[in-house]
Scaffold this motif. Structure first.
Motif, mmCIF file in Angstrom:
data_model
loop_
_atom_site.group_PDB
_atom_site.id
_atom_site.type_symbol
_atom_site.label_atom_id
_atom_site.label_comp_id
_atom_site.label_asym_id
_atom_site.label_seq_id
_atom_site.Cartn_x
_atom_site.Cartn_y
_atom_site.Cartn_z
ATOM 1 N N ASP A 249 0.862 -1.174 0.000
ATOM 2 C CA ASP A 249 0.000 0.000 0.000
ATOM 3 C C ASP A 249 0.900 1.226 0.000
ATOM 4 O O ASP A 249 1.972 1.234 0.619
ATOM 5 N N ILE A 250 0.479 2.273 -0.695
ATOM 6 C CA ILE A 250 1.290 3.480 -0.854
ATOM 7 C C ILE A 250 0.582 4.658 -0.210
ATOM 8 O O ILE A 250 -0.617 4.870 -0.434
ATOM 9 N N ASP A 251 1.317 5.434 0.576
ATOM 10 C CA ASP A 251 0.789 6.639 1.217
ATOM 11 C C ASP A 251 1.622 7.824 0.754
ATOM 12 O O ASP A 251 2.832 7.864 0.972
ATOM 13 N N THR A 252 0.964 8.774 0.093
ATOM 14 C CA THR A 252 1.671 9.960 -0.416
ATOM 15 C C THR A 252 1.260 11.229 0.332
ATOM 16 O O THR A 252 1.465 12.336 -0.154
ATOM 17 N N ALA A 253 0.687 11.059 1.530
ATOM 18 C CA ALA A 253 0.150 12.207 2.270
ATOM 19 C C ALA A 253 1.218 13.185 2.726
ATOM 20 O O ALA A 253 0.907 14.328 3.080
ATOM 21 N N ASP A 257 1.901 20.183 0.775
ATOM 22 C CA ASP A 257 0.471 20.530 0.823
ATOM 23 C C ASP A 257 -0.431 19.316 0.973
ATOM 24 O O ASP A 257 -1.653 19.416 0.818
ATOM 25 N N GLY A 258 0.151 18.152 1.291
ATOM 26 C CA GLY A 258 -0.644 16.969 1.604
ATOM 27 C C GLY A 258 -1.571 16.552 0.481
ATOM 28 O O GLY A 258 -1.243 16.648 -0.704
ATOM 29 N N ALA A 259 -2.766 16.108 0.854
ATOM 30 C CA ALA A 259 -3.714 15.569 -0.122
ATOM 31 C C ALA A 259 -4.161 16.611 -1.139
ATOM 32 O O ALA A 259 -4.593 16.265 -2.238
ATOM 33 N N SER A 260 -4.065 17.890 -0.779
ATOM 34 C CA SER A 260 -4.478 18.949 -1.709
ATOM 35 C C SER A 260 -3.351 19.359 -2.652
ATOM 36 O O SER A 260 -3.568 20.156 -3.565
#
Length: 444
Positions: A249-253, A257-260
């Motif tokens: 699983d990949i998390d790019t948070a 600017d995070g998810a935005s």
């Protein structure tokens, strides 16, 4: 034996299965007696689940019948770890690894070369390439698991090897996913994957997510869109469920600017964000970040940016830094409340996250004067260095290092059994108190 899957087996397969169970029963009893822990019922239940899953594949039944030492290894592994039992049941092709008596750990460079050759053979067949990546990763992971369960690897060494293996898989995925971008404007992408979190700190576990961000350094007009496609394809290649399973699983948070924010950032934009806009918690995360794969020149630029940001003089805002770290830790406590009577090794006060925050604070507060603190050596080594520099009491630094080592070991043991990383308070009371004592010294 009344399960429909077993009842529908050909007579020969059912007879072979019955023979295997009869062969396994005394081995289960001997394994439980030798280990002194666990139960006959749990081990036999895991074995029967596995045999039911492979019952229709006569080749696997024949293998276990013809190679009794392989059956013995399967039983020992399933007795030692519920998670290992599930993993083998999901990926029975890994039985072949138990036939290999070479032991040892393959060199990452050799794994990378072998993987690249297999991917080259399958060029143009993306589905097959996805399976090759998964088969290679699972096989190497399974070898490490066997050594782990045999007591031949410490938690720290295991994490080093799992992290190195992940680096190989990430690099291969970037290289071959780029070849599927039809609009690519260069043969070699000027693109890098930066690892954060467990992968960044080389503390990866068997089922850890990968926390990553993507950087590029390319002035071509097509660069932003092509590298965005590459990043999306990378995530798909990693997370897609195929007959061979999943990679990560990949998390790019943690990207700017995070998810935005944009999925990929130019190196210049990343540097500007880190210097001018990043929150303290983002700089905390940066303490565990490192170049993982892709363009080495971008990796070197990232490391230089990281060092410069972490070595900023924060002496005039020391109280604000303390307050920000405290507030972020409080938010994490509130987001993951522990409603059990047990001690949560990761989340509870005095646990591993407290230790990680202590180290991150020490780096941010003192790296301007002691640049050696920015070397990504891991929490235990950085605590020792902080003690040697006189930033914290050396004896307390050693005690907290011991606490981190013990809690990681206990967490690992619990996860191998497929259980939550929680233990009786008494089991870690002394260690947790040492962590709280150091927290009090730094954040009172």
């Amino acid at each position: 034996w009344q399960a429909p899957r077993l009842q529908s087996l050909p007579d020969a397969s059912r007879a072979r299965l019955l023979s295997l169970v009869n062969l396994a029963l005394p081995q289960v009893a001997a394994t439980v007696k030798e280990s002194g822990v666990g139960s006959h019922g749990a081990t036999l239940g895991r074995l029967l689940d596995f045999l039911e899953a492979v019952a229709r594949r006569s080749a696997y039944l024949s293998l276990l019948s013809e190679y009794p030492h392989t059956l013995e290894r399967v039983i020992r592994m399933m007795h030692a770890s519920g998670w290992a039992a599930t993993f083998l049941t999901q990926h029975p092709i890994l039985l072949d690894e138990l036939l290999d008596d070479r032991g040892g750990i393959d060199d990452p460079a050799q794994v990378a070369a072998s993987l690249d050759a297999r991917l080259q053979e399958a060029e143009g067949d993306t589905e097959r390439q996805l399976d090759i990546l998964r088969e290679t990763h699972h096989a190497q992971q399974f070898r490490l698991l066997a050594l782990d369960l045999a007591g031949e690897l410490s938690v720290e060494r295991l994490a080093d090897h799992l992290s190195a293996l992940a680096d190989v898989v990430v690099a291969a995925t970037v290289r071959w996913a780029w070849k599927t971008v039809a609009s690519r404007h260069v043969e070699e992408p000027r693109f890098a994957v930066i690892a954060y979190g467990k992968l960044g700190g080389k503390e990866l576990g068997y089922v850890s997510d990968l926390d990553v961000i993507f950087l590029f350094d390319d002035e071509d007009d097509m660069a932003p869109s092509n590298y965005a496609r590459l990043a999306q394809r990378f995530i798909t290649w990693m997370t897609a469920h195929t007959p061979a399973g999943i990679l990560f699983d990949i998390d790019t948070a943690l990207r700017p600017d995070g998810a935005s924010g944009m999925l990929v950032s130019s190196v210049a934009a990343f540097e500007r964000y880190q210097r001018q806009s990043a929150w303290v918690w983002e700089h905390q995360a940066l303490t565990r970040a490192r170049f993982c794969a892709g363009d080495a020149a971008i990796g070197a630029r990232f490391e230089a940016i990281r060092d410069a940001v972490l070595r900023q003089d924060r002496s005039s805002s020391a109280a604000e830094l303390q307050d920000e770290v405290r507030k972020m830790r409080r938010r994490m406590h509130e987001a993951s409340p522990n409603r059990t009577p047990l001690f949560d090794l990761k989340q509870d006060a005095g646990g591993m996250i407290d230790i990680e925050f202590i180290v991150q604070y020490l780096v941010l507060r003192h790296a301007a004067d002691y640049p050696e603190l920015t070397v990504n050596l891991g929490n235990i080594a950085l605590l020792r260095i902080a003690g040697e520099l006189g930033l914290i009491d050396p004896a307390l630094a050693a005690a907290v290092s011991d606490a981190y080592r013990l809690m990681r070991k206990l967490q690992h043991q619990r996860r191998l059994q497929g259980q939550e990383a929680r233990v009786e308070h008494a089991q870690v009371a002394v260690q947790a108190q040492n962590v709280l004592d150091l927290w009090q010294v730094l954040f009172a």
